[in-house]
Design a protein around this motif. Structure first.
Motif, PDB file in Angstrom:
ATOM      1  N   LEU A 175     -22.209  62.631  67.633  1.00 25.92           N
ATOM      2  CA  LEU A 175     -21.146  61.617  67.580  1.00 25.92           C
ATOM      3  C   LEU A 175     -19.870  62.153  66.935  1.00 25.92           C
ATOM      4  CD1 LEU A 175     -23.217  58.442  66.625  1.00 25.92           C
ATOM      5  CD2 LEU A 175     -22.265  59.042  68.868  1.00 25.92           C
ATOM      6  N   LYS A 176     -19.992  63.215  66.158  1.00 22.94           N
ATOM      7  CA  LYS A 176     -18.819  63.813  65.517  1.00 22.94           C
ATOM      8  C   LYS A 176     -18.100  64.803  66.419  1.00 22.94           C
ATOM      9  CE  LYS A 176     -20.636  63.441  60.774  1.00 22.94           C
ATOM     10  NZ  LYS A 176     -21.086  64.207  59.581  1.00 22.94           N
ATOM     11  N   LEU A 177     -18.737  65.151  67.567  1.00 19.53           N
ATOM     12  CA  LEU A 177     -18.107  66.107  68.474  1.00 19.53           C
ATOM     13  C   LEU A 177     -16.849  65.499  69.081  1.00 19.53           C
ATOM     14  CD1 LEU A 177     -21.242  67.523  70.370  1.00 19.53           C
ATOM     15  CD2 LEU A 177     -19.925  68.656  68.580  1.00 19.53           C
ATOM     16  N   PRO A 178     -15.759  66.271  69.158  1.00 25.81           N
ATOM     17  CA  PRO A 178     -14.506  65.719  69.686  1.00 25.81           C
ATOM     18  C   PRO A 178     -14.494  65.555  71.200  1.00 25.81           C
ATOM     19  CG  PRO A 178     -14.244  68.033  69.125  1.00 25.81           C
ATOM     20  CD  PRO A 178     -15.619  67.645  68.667  1.00 25.81           C
ATOM     21  N   SER A 179     -15.249  66.405  71.904  1.00 25.74           N
ATOM     22  CA  SER A 179     -15.224  66.396  73.367  1.00 25.74           C
ATOM     23  C   SER A 179     -16.333  65.518  73.940  1.00 25.74           C
ATOM     24  CB  SER A 179     -15.379  67.828  73.885  1.00 25.74           C
ATOM     25  OG  SER A 179     -15.629  67.835  75.269  1.00 25.74           O
ATOM     26  N   ASN A 180     -15.977  64.674  74.910  1.00 24.93           N
ATOM     27  CA  ASN A 180     -16.979  63.859  75.594  1.00 24.93           C
ATOM     28  C   ASN A 180     -17.925  64.719  76.421  1.00 24.93           C
ATOM     29  OD1 ASN A 180     -16.084  61.375  74.628  1.00 24.93           O
ATOM     30  ND2 ASN A 180     -14.545  61.181  76.254  1.00 24.93           N
TER      31      ASN A 180
ATOM     32  N   ASP B 222     -36.222  72.762  66.980  1.00 16.66           N
ATOM     33  CA  ASP B 222     -35.406  73.725  67.725  1.00 16.66           C
ATOM     34  C   ASP B 222     -34.093  73.093  68.170  1.00 16.66           C
ATOM     35  OD1 ASP B 222     -34.945  76.186  69.481  1.00 16.66           O
ATOM     36  OD2 ASP B 222     -35.034  74.594  70.985  1.00 16.66           O
ATOM     37  N   ARG B 223     -34.143  71.868  68.692  1.00 20.42           N
ATOM     38  CA  ARG B 223     -32.924  71.165  69.119  1.00 20.42           C
ATOM     39  C   ARG B 223     -32.034  70.833  67.919  1.00 20.42           C
ATOM     40  NH1 ARG B 223     -30.938  72.633  72.700  1.00 20.42           N
ATOM     41  NH2 ARG B 223     -32.227  74.408  72.102  1.00 20.42           N
ATOM     42  N   TYR B 224     -32.672  70.504  66.793  1.00 24.81           N
ATOM     43  CA  TYR B 224     -31.902  70.203  65.576  1.00 24.81           C
ATOM     44  C   TYR B 224     -31.094  71.431  65.126  1.00 24.81           C
ATOM     45  CZ  TYR B 224     -31.213  70.171  60.521  1.00 24.81           C
ATOM     46  OH  TYR B 224     -30.679  70.326  59.257  1.00 24.81           O
ATOM     47  N   VAL B 225     -31.748  72.590  65.090  1.00 27.04           N
ATOM     48  CA  VAL B 225     -31.049  73.812  64.660  1.00 27.04           C
ATOM     49  C   VAL B 225     -29.955  74.181  65.666  1.00 27.04           C
ATOM     50  CG1 VAL B 225     -31.320  76.266  64.134  1.00 27.04           C
ATOM     51  CG2 VAL B 225     -33.093  74.653  63.435  1.00 27.04           C
ATOM     52  N   ALA B 226     -30.263  74.038  66.964  1.00 30.16           N
ATOM     53  CA  ALA B 226     -29.295  74.417  67.996  1.00 30.16           C
ATOM     54  C   ALA B 226     -28.035  73.566  67.945  1.00 30.16           C
ATOM     55  CB  ALA B 226     -29.944  74.293  69.377  1.00 30.16           C
ATOM     56  N   ILE B 227     -28.169  72.287  67.649  1.00 27.99           N
ATOM     57  CA  ILE B 227     -27.021  71.376  67.687  1.00 27.99           C
ATOM     58  C   ILE B 227     -26.359  71.222  66.322  1.00 27.99           C
ATOM     59  CG2 ILE B 227     -26.340  68.958  68.089  1.00 27.99           C
ATOM     60  CD1 ILE B 227     -28.460  68.914  70.310  1.00 27.99           C
TER      61      ILE B 227
ATOM     62  N   LYS C 107     -30.356  63.198  62.690  1.00 31.89           N
ATOM     63  CA  LYS C 107     -29.334  64.184  62.336  1.00 31.89           C
ATOM     64  C   LYS C 107     -28.613  64.716  63.577  1.00 31.89           C
ATOM     65  CE  LYS C 107     -31.272  65.702  57.931  1.00 31.89           C
ATOM     66  NZ  LYS C 107     -31.599  66.855  57.077  1.00 31.89           N
ATOM     67  N   ILE C 108     -29.367  64.880  64.670  1.00 33.65           N
ATOM     68  CA  ILE C 108     -28.759  65.359  65.918  1.00 33.65           C
ATOM     69  C   ILE C 108     -27.734  64.354  66.437  1.00 33.65           C
ATOM     70  CG2 ILE C 108     -29.237  65.734  68.378  1.00 33.65           C
ATOM     71  CD1 ILE C 108     -31.872  67.086  67.506  1.00 33.65           C
ATOM     72  N   ILE C 109     -28.108  63.068  66.441  1.00 33.73           N
ATOM     73  CA  ILE C 109     -27.212  62.022  66.943  1.00 33.73           C
ATOM     74  C   ILE C 109     -25.948  61.927  66.087  1.00 33.73           C
ATOM     75  CG2 ILE C 109     -26.966  59.525  67.262  1.00 33.73           C
ATOM     76  CD1 ILE C 109     -29.960  59.518  68.079  1.00 33.73           C
ATOM     77  N   ILE C 110     -26.125  62.017  64.768  1.00 30.93           N
ATOM     78  CA  ILE C 110     -24.962  61.976  63.866  1.00 30.93           C
ATOM     79  C   ILE C 110     -24.024  63.139  64.169  1.00 30.93           C
ATOM     80  CG2 ILE C 110     -24.216  62.237  61.460  1.00 30.93           C
ATOM     81  CD1 ILE C 110     -26.795  60.748  60.656  1.00 30.93           C
ATOM     82  N   THR C 111     -24.596  64.323  64.390  1.00 36.18           N
ATOM     83  CA  THR C 111     -23.778  65.508  64.695  1.00 36.18           C
ATOM     84  C   THR C 111     -23.082  65.366  66.041  1.00 36.18           C
ATOM     85  OG1 THR C 111     -25.313  66.908  63.431  1.00 36.18           O
ATOM     86  CG2 THR C 111     -23.828  68.019  64.978  1.00 36.18           C
TER      87      THR C 111
END
Length: 307
Positions: free
Chosen positions: A226-231, A121-126, A220-224
């Protein structure tokens, strides 16, 4: 040996904490407070996820089910432990022991699968936020929960039947706090290699595979993230996942160590401590872990208490 059968044993003696005779009252008080904490904490999570409209999302639907599971899981063992400490009567019938083990295995398997579902669920959400409402619709959520609760039932009943088909002819003293596979195999007076193999197979199916699925999801969640631009976005995403990860480590860590060595020598004390982690500690900290790090749950709890 040839004439030994299941009728020669009608009950077991759960030694529990009998080696600490001066602390029985103290332990009873501690475990009673723990049980009350588990019932109140998880009960509040169930109530708030049902009552608060802001929490009518898949994540909280799974959390409510998980809290209900924790209450059931703990109730299989803790009331009997409390009775043993209060009365000092440590006898448990052969039938009661088998029923306790069967429910323990079924609910333990359900917890592994439900934790894997929550990670998905967290994987799909993020990782797939645009498709989240479509993928995790209410029908799918219900199906995932039902599958988590029912998949392990036939397997665990078969596992329980295997264990209690063994001849127990040497002793009926279980060096444990409840009926579990490792201490039961130690009492068997026949070759248990086949059953130990089946224990490993079931552990792979219901512990290792869900755990690897959780690890895959979080990689996969962590990789996604880390790509987010906003802290701020990174912090919010991490905060929604960190609670689940803590519960996963506590439950899977202690359960894996216990069941990866079903018949090792001189590990009774260690197995007791580890078993308390996955049957008591995780259910007790579950509400705290999920609520203290979640502003939505805290807000809903405040509204509920105010009403």
């Amino acid at each position: 040996m040839a004439g030994t059968n299941l009728t020669t044993l009608v009950e077991f003696i759960l030694l529990g904490f009998s080696d600490l005779p001066n602390f029985q009252g103290f332990l009873f008080g501690i475990f009673l407070m723990v049980y009350i904490t588990i019932l109140i904490g998880n009960g509040l999570i169930i109530l708030v996820t049902k009552v608060s409209r802001t929490l009518h999302t898949p994540m909280y639907f799974f959390l409510g089910n998980f809290s209900f599971l924790e209450i059931c899981y703990t109730s299989v063992t803790l009331p009997n432990m409390l009775a043993n400490l209060w009365t000092n009567d440590r006898h448990i019938s052969f039938l009661d022991c088998s029923i306790q083990l069967c429910f323990l295995l079924i609910l333990g398997g359900t917890e592994c699968l439900l934790l894997a579902v929550m990670a998905y669920d967290r994987y799909v959400a993020i990782c797939k936020p645009l498709y989240y409402p479509l993928i995790m619709n209410h029908k799918v959520c219900v199906q995932l929960v039902v599958a988590s609760w029912t998949t392990g039932i036939p397997v665990m009943i078969g596992q329980t039947y295997q264990v209690f088909s063994l001849p127990f002819c040497d002793s009926n003293k279980l060096n444990h706090v409840f009926c579990d596979i490792p201490p039961l195999l130690k009492l068997a007076c026949s070759d248990t290699s086949v059953i130990e193999l089946s224990v490993y197979v079931v552990a792979v199916l219901f512990v290792m595979i869900p755990f690897l699925w959780i690890i895959r999801s979080y990689v996969k969640i962590i990789i996604t993230i880390l790509k987010l631009p906003s802290n701020t976005g990174k912090h919010k995403a991490f905060s929604t996942c960190s609670s689940h990860l803590v519960v996963v480590v506590l439950f899977f860590g202690s359960a894996t160590i216990t069941y990866s060595r079903p018949k090792t020598n001189n590990s009774g004390g260690t197995n007791k401590i580890l078993s308390l982690f996955y049957t008591i500690v995780t259910p007790m900290f579950n509400p705290m872990i999920y609520s203290l790090r979640n502003k939505e749950v805290i807000g809903a709890l405040k509204q509920l208490l105010a009403k």
